[in-house]
Design a protein around this motif. Sequence first.
Motif: not given
Length: 150
Positions: A36, A71-72, A106, A108-110, A132
């Motif tokens: 992350d 992610y992030g 992830c 959501n991050t993308k 996610s």
Amino acid sequence: MRGFLRICAIALITGSFISVGLAADGQPHHIAIQIDQNDPQVMNLVLNNATNVIEHYRAKNQDVDVDIVAYGPGLHMLRADTSPVQDRIKRLKDMVFPGKIQFSACNNTKQGMEKAEGHEIPIVANATIVPSGVVHLMELQEQGWSYVRP
């Protein structure tokens, strides 16, 4: 004759315990490693950890599956346009450990990065997009996977 039957019975019982032990040892190991952080040193640490785990179990003739979840800011590890480790990822996935290592990106991050940057974010070909990253980690743990955060 009774002694012979007794020895056979003990051998059968002992053999069944040994085979149960071998079956239990034959179970594959599973580890999820999160990334992350947008830091090449941490990314390489993650890849080193994955390599060490796979090599450890390979030396013991045991199966292990590794899923590296980004992610992030860590999604940069799997971005085709910004990853400082994409050549190493390709080598690990395709040549060194085929079928043993998975890279999960992830979504959501993308999507957040795409909105902020105003263009589509390319993900390395060796990665799978998951809805996610955090939920993916949680679900892997619920399935019995071990979890590591470097």
